[in-house]
Design a protein around this motif. Structure first.
Motif, PDB file in Angstrom:
ATOM      1  N   UNK A  92       0.722  -1.087   0.005  1.00 46.87           N
ATOM      2  CA  UNK A  92      -0.046   0.078  -0.181  1.00 46.87           C
ATOM      3  C   UNK A  92       0.837   1.351   0.099  1.00 46.87           C
ATOM      4  N   UNK A  93       2.195   1.151   0.175  1.00 47.25           N
ATOM      5  CA  UNK A  93       2.920   2.279   0.383  1.00 47.25           C
ATOM      6  C   UNK A  93       4.045   2.041  -0.723  1.00 47.25           C
ATOM      7  N   UNK A  94       4.430   3.580  -1.383  1.00 44.51           N
ATOM      8  CA  UNK A  94       5.585   3.439  -2.182  1.00 44.51           C
ATOM      9  C   UNK A  94       6.704   3.540  -1.780  1.00 44.51           C
ATOM     10  N   UNK A  95       6.707   4.034  -0.261  1.00 44.13           N
ATOM     11  CA  UNK A  95       8.056   4.281   0.324  1.00 44.13           C
ATOM     12  C   UNK A  95       7.556   3.918   1.885  1.00 44.13           C
ATOM     13  N   UNK A  96       8.744   3.592   2.445  1.00 43.21           N
ATOM     14  CA  UNK A  96       8.537   3.261   4.185  1.00 43.21           C
ATOM     15  C   UNK A  96       7.635   2.168   4.225  1.00 43.21           C
ATOM     16  N   UNK A  97       6.864   2.215   5.382  1.00 37.44           N
ATOM     17  CA  UNK A  97       6.104   1.076   5.802  1.00 37.44           C
ATOM     18  C   UNK A  97       4.664   1.005   5.323  1.00 37.44           C
ATOM     19  N   UNK A  98       4.195  -0.103   4.864  1.00 42.51           N
ATOM     20  CA  UNK A  98       3.037  -0.265   4.390  1.00 42.51           C
ATOM     21  C   UNK A  98       2.291  -1.653   4.629  1.00 42.51           C
ATOM     22  N   UNK A 155      13.305   3.384   2.023  1.00 39.07           N
ATOM     23  CA  UNK A 155      13.063   4.459   3.054  1.00 39.07           C
ATOM     24  C   UNK A 155      12.438   5.498   1.917  1.00 39.07           C
ATOM     25  N   UNK A 156      11.487   6.413   2.534  1.00 35.22           N
ATOM     26  CA  UNK A 156      11.056   7.501   1.744  1.00 35.22           C
ATOM     27  C   UNK A 156      12.269   8.443   1.261  1.00 35.22           C
ATOM     28  N   UNK A 157      12.063   9.255   0.245  1.00 33.60           N
ATOM     29  CA  UNK A 157      12.899  10.135  -0.454  1.00 33.60           C
ATOM     30  C   UNK A 157      14.203   9.534  -0.765  1.00 33.60           C
ATOM     31  N   UNK A 158      14.149   8.110  -0.825  1.00 35.63           N
ATOM     32  CA  UNK A 158      15.512   7.379  -0.976  1.00 35.63           C
ATOM     33  C   UNK A 158      15.347   6.682  -2.434  1.00 35.63           C
ATOM     34  N   UNK A 159      14.345   6.756  -3.064  1.00 32.67           N
ATOM     35  CA  UNK A 159      14.151   6.120  -4.186  1.00 32.67           C
ATOM     36  C   UNK A 159      14.952   6.824  -5.101  1.00 32.67           C
ATOM     37  N   UNK A 195       8.578  12.165  -3.300  1.00 38.70           N
ATOM     38  CA  UNK A 195       9.588  12.989  -2.605  1.00 38.70           C
ATOM     39  C   UNK A 195      10.562  13.926  -3.780  1.00 38.70           C
ATOM     40  N   UNK A 196      11.236  14.508  -3.051  1.00 41.22           N
ATOM     41  CA  UNK A 196      12.006  15.739  -3.748  1.00 41.22           C
ATOM     42  C   UNK A 196      13.055  15.067  -4.250  1.00 41.22           C
TER      43      UNK A 196
END
Length: 811
Positions: free
Chosen positions: A574-580, A612-616, A651-652
């Motif tokens: 369910x999440x594209x980054x982080x925990x889902x 981790x979010x913003x690390x993709x 993310x940025x």
């Protein structure tokens, strides 16, 4: 515990030869347990001395064997590293088994009657299975006699200088002893030469050019254990061709700061800085792009490659790239020598690569948290027994499946070669053609635009085709000198093709598993794939198109059981980054026959962890072509851009979207620069027609075809009054006399021996040296009084000085 009688008593009781009884006891405690004898105390101490050697000599007299039993050393090595620990297994092929065994390690040529004859040390893994032999401490035997199909122990290799070692196993099956001196139950290992072989001086002539290509083979299919499905990648590749005086990385050495940053962060910046600081020790810096994701299907794979050169002093090649994500795991080559003993250059190197540990992080799995190794450890290859949580762990200690392959191919040679025997005719022709092609014969009078990008290959298959690039002729400064071609061609093949792809069999992805063959209990299921492209060389595809595995559905098959279908595939996280969260479902096929409520779960939900979010990594378009230079001559700038394709919610993105670099066109023309005109001089005549002049100096000479310098002196006519030649009154004569004297005074500056009324003057002195060598200096000369007439009243009878400018050209 139990007691054993003397060999003679045992032989009388059993009817066996005494030497065979000794052997039997050595082979297995269980064998001796089959005979319940008592020992005479007076014999015990003496029997222990040399016990192993007597049994070993008994072994040598009996050479029977059975291929059902095998001794194996972890990784099936051909040699051992001194001090390293290996897992040793003794196995029986099904349906065979054994009751007892003995395992011993001896130096080559030893008799076994001295302690120093035994090599290394065994370590017990499972005390319920194995123990050290009481009467022969270097040997390992079983703890309890029972049926077994395998045993495992650790063996630590002896120190350096021990030479070759024999690992020998003997087993007992129904009182039959099997052992082999040269068969599957004996393994010979010789000490690996851990000293670096001195790199020989290269005797090759000229230089050679190579292309290195990196093929990643790290994928979920080949390395399924804990494979990171998201963010798996190879970092940018960094390396160099270098001399033997420089080491980028090596087994047994410590990682530099640059190696550490590649190994842990995938950043090549520090490593490149270290390489460039080595100056003349490095000939070429090798750089290749990163790969996201790590593995791509063959039909879209664009293996990163780079070209580099070697010469007589810098004939080694090294590189490394990080396996990501990982603690500090890499692959690469270290000091690969491309110079041959025959004074030539290696034609081709192909090597499979296994990962190595940089020794800077202590993590054991792909996504272990950062845990610096303190103190820092030495670089070493990973093994299949490092840690049970390692993705490469193998309880039987097999070799790690390679994760990559590197190919280094020679593409050209330059300069006179001293190995006059060619590798083959085609190779020499290819080298010469490549060498001629690389010669830049463009005249300086031809000004071109940059080359365009290469066009697509004319062949979409693995048949050889051509591709083209173009450039424009912008200026031809000398029409008498012809300008060469504006088009360039080179051979090529379709995407994913290479010289070794002719025998490649392209397969589709595996199709989803079929349902289990049974609806209740244990069954099997299968899945298929198909051949997408057969090898071009006409060979047959040998890769399997079907695979089968066991499956269990509805373990309980009683009337009160609820029959359900197999679980469906997991939904996307369910999440594209982080925990889902992710979920999967199954259906009820048949409720319980007794009418009870179905208690089986039909929905499963579990957590899923994305990167981790913003690390993709940013999804970016390719770079555009470079713009034209911002100037038409001299130094300027050019730019190129790319666009962001990643969704905003990821993310940025911090990747640069525009790059600027300097560009240089032919120097701009520089015109001559002059000073302002001086004031007009006085008229050179006091009456009648004369002339006056003005001057200016050169401040900057013309360069690169600029405008030449104009005139530096101008003159014009001047007329003060008519000269009166008749007689006038005395006042008029007096006035004309004074004017003549003034004129003589001025003319005296150009006449060395001018005389002045009332005094006699010496001639003008020579001009002094200029006070400056450029940029405008001063010179002087003097006229001094030689004799003064007493009646003279004129103030003009005195020493005179003249000044003029000199060396007015700019510095």
């Amino acid at each position: 515990s139990y007691l054993v009688s003397s060999p003679s008593n045992m032989s009388r009781a059993t009817g066996l030869h005494p030497r065979f009884v000794l052997l039997l006891c050595f082979i297995s405690t269980a064998a001796c347990n089959t005979f319940a004898f008592t020992e005479e105390p007076s014999d015990r101490g003496g029997r222990a001395d040399g016990y192993c050697s007597r049994v070993l000599r008994a072994q040598s007299n009996r050479k029977e064997g059975n291929s059902e039993f095998r001794l194996r050393v972890e990784g099936d090595p051909e040699s051992y590293h001194p001090g390293s620990t290996y897992r040793v297994t003794v196995t029986a092929a099904s349906p065979s088994y054994f009751r007892g065994f003995t395992l011993i390690a001896m130096k080559d040529g030893a008799e076994g009657d001295k302690d120093e004859d035994y090599a290394g040390n065994f370590q017990i893994i499972d005390e319920e299975e194995t123990q050290f032999m009481t009467n022969c401490p270097p040997a390992v035997t079983e703890s309890t006699p029972r049926r077994r199909t395998s045993i495992q122990v650790f063996w630590t290799a002896p120190p350096s200088g021990s030479g070759c070692v024999f690992l020998k196993a003997s087993i007992v099956q129904k009182r039959i002893i099997y052992f082999q001196d040269e068969g599957l139950l004996t393994k010979k290992l010789c000490e690996k030469d851990t000293t670096d072989k001195p790199l020989l001086d290269c005797c090759a002539c000229g230089t050679a050019k190579y292309r290195v290509t990196f093929y990643g083979n790290w994928s979920e299919k080949i390395h399924p254990k804990d494979y990171p499905r998201r963010a798996n990648h190879w970092s940018a590749i960094i390396g160099a061709s270098h001399s033997k005086n420089y080491v980028l990385w090596e087994y047994g050495g410590f990682a530099s700061e640059g190696v550490k940053q590649v190994a842990e962060l995938g950043s090549p910046v520090k490593m490149e800085e270290e390489i460039r600081q080595k100056g003349d020790e490095v000939l070429t810096v090798i750089k290749m792009k990163a790969q996201w994701p790590a593995w791509q299907p063959l039909n879209v794979r664009a293996a990163p490659s780079a070209e580099f050169s070697v010469d007589r002093t810098r004939h080694l090649m090294s590189f490394l790239t990080m396996l990501g994500p990982s603690p500090d795991w890499n692959v690469g080559l270290s000091a690969e020598d491309l110079c041959t003993k025959e004074c030539g250059w290696v034609q081709k190197v192909v090597q499979d690569l296994i990962p190595w540990d940089a020794g800077t992080d202590s993590g054991v799995s792909y996504e272990s948290p950062n845990k610096p190794s303190v103190p820092q450890e030495k670089i070493r290859p990973l093994t299949s027994l490092d840690h049970p949580q390692s993705p490469f762990y193998d309880p039987e200690g097999g070799a790690i499946t390679p994760v990559a392959r590197v190919m280094v191919e020679r593409i050209a040679r330059k300069g006179e070669q001293c190995n006059i025997v060619p590798d083959n005719v085609d190779d020499i022709v290819a080298d010469i053609a490549q060498e001629e092609k690389e010669e830049d014969d463009t005249p300086e009078t031809c000004i071109y635009s940059n080359w365009s990008p290469w066009s697509a290959c004319s062949s979409a298959t693995c048949e050889k085709g051509k591709r083209m690039r173009q450039r424009m002729l912008k200026a031809q400064l000398d029409l008498s000198v012809p300008c060469p071609h504006t088009q360039d061609f080179e051979p090529c093949m379709g995407p994913g093709c290479s010289d070794e792809d002719a025998s490649t069999c392209m397969m589709s992805e595996w199709i989803t598993w079929a349902p289990c063959s049974v609806s209740c209990g244990a069954g099997t299921r299968s899945r298929e794939r198909y051949v997408k492209q057969f090898p071009d060389d006409g060979s047959i595809c040998t890769l399997p198109t079907e695979e089968t595995e066991n499956c269990v559905v509805n373990e309980e098959c009683s009337p009160s059981s609820c029959l359900v279908t197999e679980w469906g595939e997991w939904d996307v996280c369910s999440a594209t980054c982080g925990l889902g969260m992710k979920r999967r479902e199954r259906m009820v096929k048949m409720p319980p026959a007794d009418g009870s409520i179905c208690g089986a779960e039909v929905l499963e939900v579990e957590k899923c962890m994305m990167p981790e979010c913003h690390t993709i990594p940013c999804l970016l378009t390719p770079w555009s072509d470079w713009s034209d230079c911002s100037v038409t001559c001299g130094k300027g700038l050019r730019t190129r851009q790319r666009m962001l394709k990643s969704p905003v919610e990821l993310g940025e993105c911090t990747e640069e979207l525009e790059q600027v670099e300097k560009c240089m066109l032919p120097e701009c023309p520089i015109d001559c620069v002059m000073t302002e005109w001086s004031e007009w001089s006085e008229c050179n005549k006091s009456c009648g027609k004369g002339h006056t002049i003005r001057t200016r100096m050169v401040m900057l000479e013309p360069q690169f075809g600029g405008d030449p310098c104009p005139e530096a002196i101008q003159r014009k006519k001047c007329k003060i009054r008519k000269c009166n030649r008749g007689q006038g009154n005395s006042d008029e004569k007096k006035r004309r006399k004074e004017q003549r004297e003034k004129r003589r005074s001025k003319q005296g500056r150009a006449e060395g021996n001018s005389e002045h009324p009332g005094c006699r003057m010496r001639p003008w002195s020579s001009w002094t040296e200029c006070t400056k060598i450029c940029g405008g200096g001063i010179q002087e000369r003097l006229m001094t009084v030689k004799q003064k007439i007493k009646t003279a009243q004129l103030s003009s009878c005195k020493d005179r000085k003249e000044i003029r400018a000199c060396n007015v050209h700019p510095c």
